[in-house]
Design an enzyme around this catalytic site. Structure first.
Site, PDB file in Angstrom:
ATOM      1  CE  LYS A 161      -4.524   2.148  -0.377  1.00 46.58           C
ATOM      2  NZ  LYS A 161      -3.936   0.810  -0.292  1.00 46.58           N
ATOM      3  CB  SER A 191      -4.399   1.718   4.095  1.00 46.63           C
ATOM      4  OG  SER A 191      -3.620   1.100   3.094  1.00 46.63           O
ATOM      5  CB  SER A 225      -0.952   0.012   1.200  1.00 48.45           C
ATOM      6  OG  SER A 225      -2.074  -0.808   0.936  1.00 48.45           O
TER       7      SER A 225
END
Length: 472
Positions: free
Chosen positions: A123, A304, A120
């Site tokens: 991102k 997230s 993640s």
């Protein structure tokens, strides 16, 4: 003869009165234009603004350091990087990079250019592209338009965080409410005496696939991601749990809730809800707007949120005039970040959230993306919006009491099976801002939780790492 004397006497009287008035006017006894008073002083010129000088360039976010500023202790930071990279508990594939935010100098690195699974932390790329593209002030409209006399079309503008009833002006998730939109529609429809409409939903802003084919079916079933849609309530969750199961058709589910809101307000929805592209000639009869995109980006970074990341990526594509598809979103996010000067050679993005399989970036690419955002006021919130260590979002339960990085580090986490990553900023004891990224994508079985602790300790050591006393 007599009449001439009368006229003469009258004229004399008028002249006497006029002369008397002029005298009174001259002495300002009565109002008039004649005066013996001294004239008013000439008006003073408008003053110049004292000390007015051109302001600093808005392109400069971080001023240059003075020559006497202390420099980071590269020996100490290098030792910390080496120790982390060689820790057997993290496996054989560990990438680490630490740089100075002010100078861009590399302070410590290990395998910084190797392509690894970012999870993640990926991102970050979408967050920066959102600020560089659409911008943080953009809002996402959910509209209702009227076609003909009784056809209402609910038009999605990308807001998957709608509230089912009234919106909350202080919230990010739930800023715009379907109930508020229904109030506007009912007020317009009932003006003509109607109490029944047909309803359609226009969700054509985005196109498939709704979920990346690289995402595991189990992750979809477990609620880690929802199908991407042009509108949804509470990111399509079926319950209030963060990782609740999601609606299989978020846009149609939102339309069902909108129909219920209309009926609660006395307007019946006749027939079944259909899908329909709103005509350009349709009249808008209601609109609610999301929180600004910058707040949405901060929310997705803190929580997230995989779904919202995919949504934001598609908005980046739409803003660039491309289709709202996953393919266009990935392409435009990469192109936008590269246009900022980040070299993404070798990077592979199979989705935007990092949840899917097959993505790879280097820690150098993550840090470089953070660096360009940190230096630009228009993108800086992509960095300041990262969760604060020990306090917010996915870092709320990390960085235990006593860790020097608690409250002084902000970072994006990454978690997949046997993979952990962390990328962000940390302020040292000498108030020096450092950028860092660390990724381990071959952690021995059962060691992922311990990897989080090792990463937290490493960042805490960076926070406690002072500068050298002598400037170069």
């Amino acid at each position: 003869m007599r009449w001439r004397l009368k006229v003469g006497a009258t004229v004399a009287s008028v002249l006497a009165l006029f002369c008397g008035y002029l005298v009174a006017d001259a002495y300002d006894v009565v109002p008039g234009m004649v005066t013996l008073a001294a004239p008013y002083d000439a008006p003073a010129p408008f003053p110049d603004a004292p000390g007015a000088v051109p302001g600093p360039s808005p392109e400069v976010a971080v001023p240059a350091l003075p020559e006497a500023a202390p420099v980071p202790d590269t020996d100490r930071i290098g030792d910390l990087v080496t120790a982390l990279a060689e820790d057997d508990r993290l496996g054989k594939r560990v990438g680490v990079l630490v740089t100075d935010a002010a100078t861009g100098e590399t302070l410590g690195e290990s395998a910084a250019g190797r392509q690894q699974v970012p999870a993640s932390t990926q991102k970050i790329l979408t967050a920066v592209a959102a600020y560089a593209g659409p911008g943080g002030e953009v809002t996402l409209p959910t509209r209702a338009v009227l076609e003909g006399d009784s056809q209402v079309v609910l038009v999605g503008g990308g807001d998957m965080m709608l509230a089912p009833d009234a919106g909350d002006p202080d919230a990010v998730n739930g800023r715009a409410g379907l109930g508020d939109l229904a109030d506007q529609v009912v007020a317009q429809v009932t003006l003509s005496g109607r109490d029944s409409v047909s309803l359609a939903v226009d969700d054509t802003l985005f196109s498939g696939p709704d979920v990346s084919p690289t995402v595991r079916d189990s992750d979809v079933a477990d609620g880690y991601v929802a199908p991407v849609a042009a509108l949804a309530v509470d990111v399509a969750r079926l319950t209030d749990d963060k990782y609740a199961k999601r609606e299989s058709d978020p846009a149609m589910a939102a339309a069902d809730q909108f129909a219920a809101a209309l009926e609660d307000r006395g307007v019946t929805v006749s027939g079944s809800i259909s899908r329909q592209t709103a005509a350009s000639s349709a009249r808008e009869i209601g609109r609610v707007d999301s929180a600004p995109l910058g707040q949405i980006v901060s929310y997705l970074l803190e929580e997230s949120d995989n779904t919202l990341t995919e949504v934001v990526g598609r908005l980046v594509a739409v803003d660039a005039g491309l289709p709202g598809s996953q393919e266009a979103a990935i392409s435009e996010v990469v192109a936008t970040v590269e246009s900022l000067g980040v070299d993404l050679t070798g990077a592979v993005l199979t989705d935007l959230s990092g949840l899917g399989t097959g993505s790879s970036t280097s820690v150098r690419q993550l840090v470089d993306t953070l660096a360009v955002a940190a230096q630009d006021p228009t993108m800086r919130e992509a960095v300041t919006g990262l969760p604060i260590a020990g306090m917010e979002g996915t870092l709320h339960e990390r960085f235990a009491e006593g860790n020097p990085g608690r409250g002084y580090a902000s970072a994006k986490t990454g978690s997949l099976p046997d993979i952990r990553s962390l990328a962000g900023t940390v302020v040292t004891t000498d108030d020096r801002l450092l950028l860092f990224a660390v990724t381990a994508d071959a952690i021995p079985e059962g060691g992922s939780y311990g990897a989080n602790m090792l990463f937290d300790e490493f960042v805490g050591d960076l926070a406690a790492c002072g500068c050298t006393t002598d400037a170069p």
